[in-house]
Write a protein that holds these residues in place. Sequence first.
Motif, PDB file in Angstrom:
ATOM      1  N   GLU A 196     -70.992  -7.939 -36.458  1.00  0.00           N
ATOM      2  CA  GLU A 196     -72.302  -8.560 -36.582  1.00  0.00           C
ATOM      3  C   GLU A 196     -72.525  -9.654 -35.549  1.00  0.00           C
ATOM      4  O   GLU A 196     -73.669  -9.985 -35.225  1.00  0.00           O
ATOM      5  N   PHE A 197     -71.452 -10.238 -35.026  1.00  0.00           N
ATOM      6  CA  PHE A 197     -71.622 -11.346 -34.095  1.00  0.00           C
ATOM      7  C   PHE A 197     -70.820 -11.203 -32.805  1.00  0.00           C
ATOM      8  O   PHE A 197     -70.970 -12.023 -31.898  1.00  0.00           O
ATOM      9  N   SER A 198     -69.966 -10.196 -32.712  1.00  0.00           N
ATOM     10  CA  SER A 198     -69.187  -9.998 -31.493  1.00  0.00           C
ATOM     11  C   SER A 198     -69.340  -8.563 -31.010  1.00  0.00           C
ATOM     12  O   SER A 198     -69.048  -7.624 -31.755  1.00  0.00           O
ATOM     13  N   GLU A 199     -69.764  -8.399 -29.768  1.00  0.00           N
ATOM     14  CA  GLU A 199     -70.010  -7.068 -29.223  1.00  0.00           C
ATOM     15  C   GLU A 199     -68.748  -6.209 -29.178  1.00  0.00           C
ATOM     16  O   GLU A 199     -68.778  -5.011 -29.458  1.00  0.00           O
ATOM     17  N   ASN A 200     -67.621  -6.837 -28.846  1.00  0.00           N
ATOM     18  CA  ASN A 200     -66.385  -6.070 -28.679  1.00  0.00           C
ATOM     19  C   ASN A 200     -65.249  -6.533 -29.588  1.00  0.00           C
ATOM     20  O   ASN A 200     -64.108  -6.136 -29.420  1.00  0.00           O
ATOM     21  N   GLY A 201     -65.583  -7.382 -30.560  1.00  0.00           N
ATOM     22  CA  GLY A 201     -64.593  -7.842 -31.515  1.00  0.00           C
ATOM     23  C   GLY A 201     -63.857  -9.096 -31.125  1.00  0.00           C
ATOM     24  O   GLY A 201     -63.101  -9.658 -31.925  1.00  0.00           O
ATOM     25  N   VAL A 202     -64.068  -9.585 -29.906  1.00  0.00           N
ATOM     26  CA  VAL A 202     -63.362 -10.773 -29.427  1.00  0.00           C
ATOM     27  C   VAL A 202     -64.147 -12.031 -29.776  1.00  0.00           C
ATOM     28  O   VAL A 202     -65.373 -12.056 -29.708  1.00  0.00           O
ATOM     29  N   VAL A 203     -63.411 -13.080 -30.141  1.00  0.00           N
ATOM     30  CA  VAL A 203     -63.991 -14.409 -30.327  1.00  0.00           C
ATOM     31  C   VAL A 203     -63.171 -15.383 -29.494  1.00  0.00           C
ATOM     32  O   VAL A 203     -61.954 -15.501 -29.679  1.00  0.00           O
ATOM     33  N   GLY A 204     -63.818 -16.068 -28.555  1.00  0.00           N
ATOM     34  CA  GLY A 204     -63.106 -16.971 -27.664  1.00  0.00           C
ATOM     35  C   GLY A 204     -62.780 -16.292 -26.344  1.00  0.00           C
ATOM     36  O   GLY A 204     -63.027 -15.100 -26.147  1.00  0.00           O
ATOM     37  N   ASP A 205     -62.224 -17.075 -25.425  1.00  0.00           N
ATOM     38  CA  ASP A 205     -61.962 -16.613 -24.067  1.00  0.00           C
ATOM     39  C   ASP A 205     -60.494 -16.249 -23.896  1.00  0.00           C
ATOM     40  O   ASP A 205     -59.639 -17.135 -23.780  1.00  0.00           O
ATOM     41  N   PRO A 206     -60.148 -14.964 -23.851  1.00  0.00           N
ATOM     42  CA  PRO A 206     -58.742 -14.585 -23.702  1.00  0.00           C
ATOM     43  C   PRO A 206     -58.136 -15.012 -22.377  1.00  0.00           C
ATOM     44  O   PRO A 206     -56.911 -15.181 -22.277  1.00  0.00           O
ATOM     45  N   ALA A 207     -58.950 -15.201 -21.357  1.00  0.00           N
ATOM     46  CA  ALA A 207     -58.432 -15.616 -20.054  1.00  0.00           C
ATOM     47  C   ALA A 207     -57.837 -17.020 -20.103  1.00  0.00           C
ATOM     48  O   ALA A 207     -57.043 -17.393 -19.243  1.00  0.00           O
ATOM     49  N   ALA A 208     -58.215 -17.789 -21.123  1.00  0.00           N
ATOM     50  CA  ALA A 208     -57.731 -19.169 -21.229  1.00  0.00           C
ATOM     51  C   ALA A 208     -56.325 -19.267 -21.806  1.00  0.00           C
ATOM     52  O   ALA A 208     -55.772 -20.367 -21.899  1.00  0.00           O
ATOM     53  N   GLY A 209     -55.762 -18.141 -22.206  1.00  0.00           N
ATOM     54  CA  GLY A 209     -54.428 -18.165 -22.807  1.00  0.00           C
ATOM     55  C   GLY A 209     -53.400 -17.538 -21.891  1.00  0.00           C
ATOM     56  O   GLY A 209     -53.285 -16.308 -21.832  1.00  0.00           O
ATOM     57  N   ASP A 210     -52.635 -18.378 -21.162  1.00  0.00           N
ATOM     58  CA  ASP A 210     -51.618 -17.827 -20.274  1.00  0.00           C
ATOM     59  C   ASP A 210     -50.250 -17.828 -20.957  1.00  0.00           C
ATOM     60  O   ASP A 210     -50.085 -18.334 -22.071  1.00  0.00           O
ATOM     61  N   ALA A 211     -49.261 -17.255 -20.282  1.00  0.00           N
ATOM     62  CA  ALA A 211     -47.942 -17.096 -20.879  1.00  0.00           C
ATOM     63  C   ALA A 211     -47.269 -18.430 -21.158  1.00  0.00           C
ATOM     64  O   ALA A 211     -46.531 -18.568 -22.143  1.00  0.00           O
ATOM     65  N   GLU A 212     -47.508 -19.438 -20.316  1.00  0.00           N
ATOM     66  CA  GLU A 212     -46.898 -20.747 -20.554  1.00  0.00           C
ATOM     67  C   GLU A 212     -47.431 -21.369 -21.836  1.00  0.00           C
ATOM     68  O   GLU A 212     -46.671 -21.933 -22.627  1.00  0.00           O
ATOM     69  N   ARG A 213     -48.731 -21.233 -22.048  1.00  0.00           N
ATOM     70  CA  ARG A 213     -49.262 -21.727 -23.321  1.00  0.00           C
ATOM     71  C   ARG A 213     -48.698 -20.906 -24.477  1.00  0.00           C
ATOM     72  O   ARG A 213     -48.427 -21.435 -25.550  1.00  0.00           O
ATOM     73  N   GLY A 214     -48.511 -19.622 -24.258  1.00  0.00           N
ATOM     74  CA  GLY A 214     -47.911 -18.790 -25.283  1.00  0.00           C
ATOM     75  C   GLY A 214     -46.520 -19.260 -25.673  1.00  0.00           C
ATOM     76  O   GLY A 214     -46.163 -19.276 -26.855  1.00  0.00           O
ATOM     77  N   ARG A 215     -45.739 -19.651 -24.675  1.00  0.00           N
ATOM     78  CA  ARG A 215     -44.397 -20.179 -24.965  1.00  0.00           C
ATOM     79  C   ARG A 215     -44.481 -21.439 -25.811  1.00  0.00           C
ATOM     80  O   ARG A 215     -43.728 -21.606 -26.781  1.00  0.00           O
ATOM     81  N   GLU A 216     -45.404 -22.320 -25.475  1.00  0.00           N
ATOM     82  CA  GLU A 216     -45.565 -23.561 -26.235  1.00  0.00           C
ATOM     83  C   GLU A 216     -46.015 -23.266 -27.662  1.00  0.00           C
ATOM     84  O   GLU A 216     -45.503 -23.874 -28.627  1.00  0.00           O
ATOM     85  N   LEU A 217     -46.966 -22.358 -27.822  1.00  0.00           N
ATOM     86  CA  LEU A 217     -47.442 -21.993 -29.156  1.00  0.00           C
ATOM     87  C   LEU A 217     -46.325 -21.368 -29.985  1.00  0.00           C
ATOM     88  O   LEU A 217     -46.191 -21.645 -31.185  1.00  0.00           O
ATOM     89  N   PHE A 218     -45.538 -20.516 -29.351  1.00  0.00           N
ATOM     90  CA  PHE A 218     -44.437 -19.859 -30.039  1.00  0.00           C
ATOM     91  C   PHE A 218     -43.425 -20.882 -30.526  1.00  0.00           C
ATOM     92  O   PHE A 218     -43.019 -20.870 -31.700  1.00  0.00           O
ATOM     93  N   ASP A 219     -43.013 -21.786 -29.653  1.00  0.00           N
ATOM     94  CA  ASP A 219     -42.027 -22.794 -30.044  1.00  0.00           C
ATOM     95  C   ASP A 219     -42.555 -23.687 -31.160  1.00  0.00           C
ATOM     96  O   ASP A 219     -41.823 -24.038 -32.092  1.00  0.00           O
ATOM     97  N   GLU A 220     -43.832 -24.050 -31.077  1.00  0.00           N
ATOM     98  CA  GLU A 220     -44.431 -24.897 -32.118  1.00  0.00           C
ATOM     99  C   GLU A 220     -44.497 -24.154 -33.455  1.00  0.00           C
ATOM    100  O   GLU A 220     -44.184 -24.720 -34.508  1.00  0.00           O
TER     101      GLU A 220
END
Length: 244
Positions: A196-220
């Motif tokens: 109803e609100f997302s054309e392709n099912g995505v919410v937010g900008d996936p390009a803003a999430g790189d692998a280094e941030r992923g490592r930090e999120l994982f550890d946290e």
Amino acid sequence: MNLSSVTWTDVADSETDLALVPVGSTEQHGPHAPLGTDALLAEAIAEAGADRFDGDPVRSPTIPIGVAEEHRHFPGTMWVSPETFRRYVREAVGSLASHGFDRVVLVNGHGGNVDALREVTGTISRHDDAYAVSFTWFDAIDADDMGHGGPLETALLRYLFPELVRENRIEDAREGAAASWGEWVSRTNLAHDSAEFSENGVVGDPAAGDAERGRELFDESVAALVGLLEAVATRDVSEPDRRG
């Protein structure tokens, strides 16, 4: 101890009463991320939490289908009703408890499961021979841009499973994404389904999430889970006296 790879005699020799049950979903995560994102991330965080915890808790196979009808318009999405989900989780936890693993942490990766898990862990803890709580990784970290198939999940995927991210579709994911979840009026979400609100099912900008941030999120996330395991392992879970 991963139940999928050990024998029953290994389990019989275990001295722990603590178990982890990863819980996810099989649902759309936009054109760039796999349907199994929630299950994959829950399992990875549960595995790392078990490894880093000072002990050898049991880790069950992942429950891969959850409460996800809100994504029903996107092919490949699977779901069960909240009632079916709660019953399945309760019986799965009961089977662990029957073998002495009666302190159970459900490690969740899907927002649609949160309410059902909170309800069923309360039921288990009040009425069954087990104590259970649910842990949702994105509720345990300091981030306010969760989205869906957005920067956080994409960052974790890029760190943990980079081969599963369709990098050539990131721009398509961005262009069809919604800025936030739902359609809000008077603090009420008018939308029941993501289409109803997302054309392709995505919410937010996936390009803003790189692998280094992923490592930090994982550890946290893993550190938060280990802290919870320590609390559950030492908690007095006996029934409180009724207040007269």
